[in-house]
Motif scaffolding. Sequence first.
Motif, PDB file in Angstrom:
ATOM      1  N   PHE A  21       0.905  -1.090   0.062  1.00  0.00           N
ATOM      2  CA  PHE A  21      -0.077  -0.036  -0.016  1.00  0.00           C
ATOM      3  C   PHE A  21       0.800   1.107   0.025  1.00  0.00           C
ATOM      4  N   GLY A  22       2.004   1.226   0.807  1.00  0.00           N
ATOM      5  CA  GLY A  22       2.703   2.388   1.134  1.00  0.00           C
ATOM      6  C   GLY A  22       3.398   2.668  -0.302  1.00  0.00           C
ATOM      7  N   ALA A  23       4.030   1.571  -0.994  1.00  0.00           N
ATOM      8  CA  ALA A  23       4.736   1.655  -2.191  1.00  0.00           C
ATOM      9  C   ALA A  23       3.807   2.135  -3.454  1.00  0.00           C
ATOM     10  N   HIS A  24       2.644   1.570  -3.506  1.00  0.00           N
ATOM     11  CA  HIS A  24       2.020   2.018  -4.597  1.00  0.00           C
ATOM     12  C   HIS A  24       0.776   3.220  -4.559  1.00  0.00           C
ATOM     13  N   MET A  25       0.392   3.219  -3.323  1.00  0.00           N
ATOM     14  CA  MET A  25      -0.630   4.078  -3.148  1.00  0.00           C
ATOM     15  C   MET A  25      -0.090   5.335  -2.177  1.00  0.00           C
ATOM     16  N   LEU A  26       0.872   5.407  -1.542  1.00  0.00           N
ATOM     17  CA  LEU A  26       1.188   6.630  -1.060  1.00  0.00           C
ATOM     18  C   LEU A  26       2.039   7.696  -1.861  1.00  0.00           C
ATOM     19  N   GLU A  27       2.933   6.912  -2.654  1.00  0.00           N
ATOM     20  CA  GLU A  27       3.799   7.633  -3.323  1.00  0.00           C
ATOM     21  C   GLU A  27       2.961   8.638  -4.379  1.00  0.00           C
ATOM     22  N   GLY A  28       3.870   9.967  -4.071  1.00  0.00           N
ATOM     23  CA  GLY A  28       3.232  11.267  -4.512  1.00  0.00           C
ATOM     24  C   GLY A  28       2.069  11.687  -3.860  1.00  0.00           C
ATOM     25  N   ARG A  29       1.603  11.072  -3.043  1.00  0.00           N
ATOM     26  CA  ARG A  29       0.464  11.616  -2.205  1.00  0.00           C
ATOM     27  C   ARG A  29       0.619  11.945  -0.811  1.00  0.00           C
ATOM     28  N   VAL A  30       1.983  11.582  -0.191  1.00  0.00           N
ATOM     29  CA  VAL A  30       2.438  12.093   1.040  1.00  0.00           C
ATOM     30  C   VAL A  30       3.845  12.498   0.850  1.00  0.00           C
ATOM     31  N   ALA A  31       4.517  13.383   1.846  1.00  0.00           N
ATOM     32  CA  ALA A  31       5.872  13.614   1.656  1.00  0.00           C
ATOM     33  C   ALA A  31       6.667  12.406   1.566  1.00  0.00           C
ATOM     34  N   ASP A  32       8.206  12.656   1.031  1.00  0.00           N
ATOM     35  CA  ASP A  32       9.026  11.488   1.054  1.00  0.00           C
ATOM     36  C   ASP A  32       9.141  11.203   2.549  1.00  0.00           C
ATOM     37  N   LYS A  33       9.386  11.978   3.409  1.00  0.00           N
ATOM     38  CA  LYS A  33       9.568  11.604   4.844  1.00  0.00           C
ATOM     39  C   LYS A  33       8.635  10.959   5.581  1.00  0.00           C
ATOM     40  N   TYR A  34       7.402  10.954   5.028  1.00  0.00           N
ATOM     41  CA  TYR A  34       6.265  10.268   5.828  1.00  0.00           C
ATOM     42  C   TYR A  34       6.466   8.790   4.748  1.00  0.00           C
ATOM     43  N   LEU A  35       6.828   8.754   3.682  1.00  0.00           N
ATOM     44  CA  LEU A  35       7.059   7.474   3.019  1.00  0.00           C
ATOM     45  C   LEU A  35       8.071   6.760   3.821  1.00  0.00           C
ATOM     46  N   ASP A  36       9.204   7.277   4.120  1.00  0.00           N
ATOM     47  CA  ASP A  36      10.366   6.783   4.936  1.00  0.00           C
ATOM     48  C   ASP A  36       9.608   6.353   6.310  1.00  0.00           C
ATOM     49  N   LEU A  91       0.718   8.601  11.888  1.00  0.00           N
ATOM     50  CA  LEU A  91       1.518   9.792  11.581  1.00  0.00           C
ATOM     51  C   LEU A  91       1.755  10.075  10.048  1.00  0.00           C
ATOM     52  N   SER A  92       2.071   8.987   9.424  1.00  0.00           N
ATOM     53  CA  SER A  92       2.463   9.140   7.875  1.00  0.00           C
ATOM     54  C   SER A  92       1.265   9.544   7.222  1.00  0.00           C
ATOM     55  N   LEU A  93      -0.044   8.909   7.580  1.00  0.00           N
ATOM     56  CA  LEU A  93      -1.049   9.457   6.745  1.00  0.00           C
ATOM     57  C   LEU A  93      -1.788  10.588   7.238  1.00  0.00           C
ATOM     58  N   THR A  94      -1.553  11.347   8.350  1.00  0.00           N
ATOM     59  CA  THR A  94      -2.330  12.423   8.938  1.00  0.00           C
ATOM     60  C   THR A  94      -1.256  13.538   9.127  1.00  0.00           C
ATOM     61  N   GLY A  95       0.089  13.343   9.210  1.00  0.00           N
ATOM     62  CA  GLY A  95       1.053  14.267   9.626  1.00  0.00           C
ATOM     63  C   GLY A  95       0.721  14.849  11.099  1.00  0.00           C
TER      64      GLY A  95
END
Length: 125
Positions: A21-36, A91-95
């Motif tokens: 989910f993180g690799a395919h759905m979050l890329e471009g939707r959340v900041a890179d620091k949140y992907l990490d 945290l990654s989803l909401t900031g």
Amino acid sequence: MQFFLIAGAVNALLSVAFGAFGAHMLEGRVADKYLDTWQTAVQYQMFHSIGLMVVAVLMSTTFIGPLGSLSWAGYLMLAGIVIFSGSLYVLSLTGISVLGAITPIGGVAFIAGWVMLIIAASKAL
């Protein structure tokens, strides 16, 4: 024993699903620091899913058996997954950065779980 085996397998499954989910759905939707951050949560969830399954296998053997410290190891690892990885996922989803203050509690649970596993193994020797 069965509880920890099932909990480990379910968490391993969720770790793979959350990783995808993180690799395919979050890329471009959340900041890179949140992907990490998301990836860190996935990795720690998988490591400790394996730890839960190890606890289950050890509980089923006559070598160690269902010692209290072994049960504590499993419960602490499970709590660590929920608190550590769970807080990082949210945290990654909401900031919401205040969730970062909760994460170390899960880390302490992970450490305590491994300490309890060491204690269980020491008692068996």
